[in-house]
Design a protein around this motif. Structure first.
Motif, mmCIF file in Angstrom:
data_model
loop_
_atom_site.group_PDB
_atom_site.id
_atom_site.type_symbol
_atom_site.label_atom_id
_atom_site.label_comp_id
_atom_site.label_asym_id
_atom_site.label_seq_id
_atom_site.Cartn_x
_atom_site.Cartn_y
_atom_site.Cartn_z
ATOM 1 N N PRO A 86 1.574 158.341 63.323
ATOM 2 C CA PRO A 86 0.674 157.243 62.963
ATOM 3 C C PRO A 86 0.839 156.911 61.483
ATOM 4 C CG PRO A 86 -0.550 159.285 63.219
ATOM 5 C CD PRO A 86 0.872 159.557 63.647
ATOM 6 N N GLU A 87 0.715 155.631 61.187
ATOM 7 C CA GLU A 87 0.876 155.229 59.796
ATOM 8 C C GLU A 87 -0.346 155.641 58.996
ATOM 9 O OE1 GLU A 87 2.102 151.425 58.649
ATOM 10 O OE2 GLU A 87 3.515 151.213 60.291
ATOM 11 N N LYS A 88 -0.070 156.239 57.853
ATOM 12 C CA LYS A 88 -1.171 156.610 56.985
ATOM 13 C C LYS A 88 -1.373 155.476 55.982
ATOM 14 C CE LYS A 88 1.691 159.178 53.758
ATOM 15 N NZ LYS A 88 1.914 160.404 53.065
ATOM 16 N N PRO A 89 -2.575 155.278 55.539
ATOM 17 C CA PRO A 89 -2.823 154.202 54.592
ATOM 18 C C PRO A 89 -2.121 154.473 53.260
ATOM 19 C CG PRO A 89 -4.795 155.528 54.896
ATOM 20 C CD PRO A 89 -3.769 156.016 55.882
ATOM 21 N N VAL A 90 -1.669 153.414 52.652
ATOM 22 C CA VAL A 90 -0.968 153.511 51.374
ATOM 23 C C VAL A 90 -1.991 153.326 50.261
ATOM 24 C CG1 VAL A 90 0.837 152.508 49.963
ATOM 25 C CG2 VAL A 90 1.089 152.551 52.428
ATOM 26 N N SER A 91 -1.941 154.226 49.296
ATOM 27 C CA SER A 91 -2.875 154.098 48.187
ATOM 28 C C SER A 91 -2.502 152.887 47.343
ATOM 29 C CB SER A 91 -2.847 155.367 47.328
ATOM 30 O OG SER A 91 -1.612 155.465 46.650
ATOM 31 N N ALA A 92 -3.467 152.364 46.626
ATOM 32 C CA ALA A 92 -3.239 151.204 45.760
ATOM 33 C C ALA A 92 -2.218 151.552 44.683
ATOM 34 C CB ALA A 92 -4.550 150.747 45.144
ATOM 35 N N GLU A 93 -2.261 152.786 44.227
ATOM 36 C CA GLU A 93 -1.325 153.252 43.206
ATOM 37 C C GLU A 93 0.117 153.197 43.719
ATOM 38 O OE1 GLU A 93 -1.354 157.533 41.967
ATOM 39 O OE2 GLU A 93 -2.529 156.645 40.348
ATOM 40 N N CYS A 94 0.331 153.655 44.948
ATOM 41 C CA CYS A 94 1.669 153.630 45.538
ATOM 42 C C CYS A 94 2.112 152.196 45.806
ATOM 43 C CB CYS A 94 1.704 154.428 46.830
ATOM 44 S SG CYS A 94 1.651 156.205 46.571
ATOM 45 N N ALA A 95 1.215 151.374 46.308
ATOM 46 C CA ALA A 95 1.562 149.978 46.571
ATOM 47 C C ALA A 95 1.979 149.279 45.286
ATOM 48 C CB ALA A 95 0.391 149.265 47.221
ATOM 49 N N GLU A 96 1.281 149.568 44.206
ATOM 50 C CA GLU A 96 1.626 148.977 42.908
ATOM 51 C C GLU A 96 2.989 149.483 42.434
ATOM 52 O OE1 GLU A 96 0.120 149.373 38.319
ATOM 53 O OE2 GLU A 96 -1.403 149.438 39.895
ATOM 54 N N TYR A 97 3.244 150.754 42.630
ATOM 55 C CA TYR A 97 4.516 151.354 42.223
ATOM 56 C C TYR A 97 5.681 150.735 42.995
ATOM 57 C CZ TYR A 97 7.899 155.065 41.144
ATOM 58 O OH TYR A 97 9.001 155.764 40.732
ATOM 59 N N VAL A 98 5.517 150.576 44.302
ATOM 60 C CA VAL A 98 6.565 149.978 45.131
ATOM 61 C C VAL A 98 6.778 148.521 44.735
ATOM 62 C CG1 VAL A 98 7.151 149.297 47.485
ATOM 63 C CG2 VAL A 98 6.274 151.580 47.048
ATOM 64 N N ALA A 99 5.703 147.792 44.479
ATOM 65 C CA ALA A 99 5.817 146.393 44.058
ATOM 66 C C ALA A 99 6.545 146.294 42.717
ATOM 67 C CB ALA A 99 4.439 145.757 43.974
ATOM 68 N N ASP A 100 6.276 147.233 41.804
ATOM 69 C CA ASP A 100 6.946 147.240 40.508
ATOM 70 C C ASP A 100 8.453 147.480 40.679
ATOM 71 O OD1 ASP A 100 7.078 147.220 37.634
ATOM 72 O OD2 ASP A 100 7.208 149.420 37.701
ATOM 73 N N ILE A 101 8.807 148.379 41.558
ATOM 74 C CA ILE A 101 10.224 148.652 41.812
ATOM 75 C C ILE A 101 10.889 147.434 42.446
ATOM 76 C CG2 ILE A 101 11.801 150.013 43.246
ATOM 77 C CD1 ILE A 101 10.125 152.439 42.558
ATOM 78 N N GLU A 102 10.207 146.774 43.375
ATOM 79 C CA GLU A 102 10.754 145.564 43.983
ATOM 80 C C GLU A 102 10.977 144.481 42.930
ATOM 81 O OE1 GLU A 102 11.858 144.533 47.014
ATOM 82 O OE2 GLU A 102 11.788 146.653 47.526
ATOM 83 N N ARG A 103 10.038 144.356 42.003
ATOM 84 C CA ARG A 103 10.177 143.365 40.935
ATOM 85 C C ARG A 103 11.387 143.688 40.064
ATOM 86 N NH1 ARG A 103 9.259 143.663 35.950
ATOM 87 N NH2 ARG A 103 8.015 145.549 36.067
ATOM 88 N N GLN A 104 11.553 144.956 39.707
ATOM 89 C CA GLN A 104 12.692 145.361 38.892
ATOM 90 C C GLN A 104 14.014 145.147 39.626
ATOM 91 O OE1 GLN A 104 12.271 149.269 37.174
ATOM 92 N NE2 GLN A 104 10.104 148.939 36.736
ATOM 93 N N LEU A 105 14.028 145.403 40.931
ATOM 94 C CA LEU A 105 15.240 145.166 41.716
ATOM 95 C C LEU A 105 15.588 143.683 41.757
ATOM 96 C CD1 LEU A 105 14.728 147.592 44.733
ATOM 97 C CD2 LEU A 105 16.512 147.738 42.997
ATOM 98 N N ALA A 106 14.571 142.839 41.920
ATOM 99 C CA ALA A 106 14.808 141.394 41.955
ATOM 100 C C ALA A 106 15.336 140.899 40.610
ATOM 101 C CB ALA A 106 13.527 140.668 42.332
ATOM 102 N N GLU A 107 14.747 141.391 39.513
ATOM 103 C CA GLU A 107 15.212 140.998 38.180
ATOM 104 C C GLU A 107 16.656 141.447 37.954
ATOM 105 O OE1 GLU A 107 12.566 142.600 35.267
ATOM 106 O OE2 GLU A 107 10.925 141.256 35.802
#
Length: 97
Positions: A40-61
């Protein structure tokens, strides 16, 4: 001394074919019955979601600025987040979500 019972090669070949077919069917049945249930999927903490979004932004740049093959490196542990985002980040980068 009694004579041994003679069997034809066709009989032996047919017996081997039947045994192989039974073995394959049994293997397929066992493999189908032993598949684990998805976790079952466990909920993602806001901290992790922010971290993943930051990495996605850096990858796009990096992809926009890149003119050739380059390497983008990240540290394994981000200060303040601990190691709780490792599984989430791996799943995101593999495309599981």
């Amino acid at each position: 001394m009694p004579k041994p019972i003679r069997s034809s090669r066709r009989t032996w070949a047919a017996a081997w074919v039947v045994l192989c077919a039974v073995g394959l069917a049994a293997t397929a049945g066992l493999n189908a019955s032993s598949t684990p249930d998805p976790r079952p999927e466990k909920p993602v903490s806001a901290e992790c979601a922010e971290y993943v979004a930051d990495i996605e932004r850096q990858l796009a740049e990096a992809q926009q600025e890149s003119k050739g093959d380059g390497v983008l490196a990240f540290s394994r542990v981000r200060p303040g987040t601990g190691d709780d985002c490792d599984d989430e980040l791996r799943a995101h980068l593999r495309g599981d979500r």
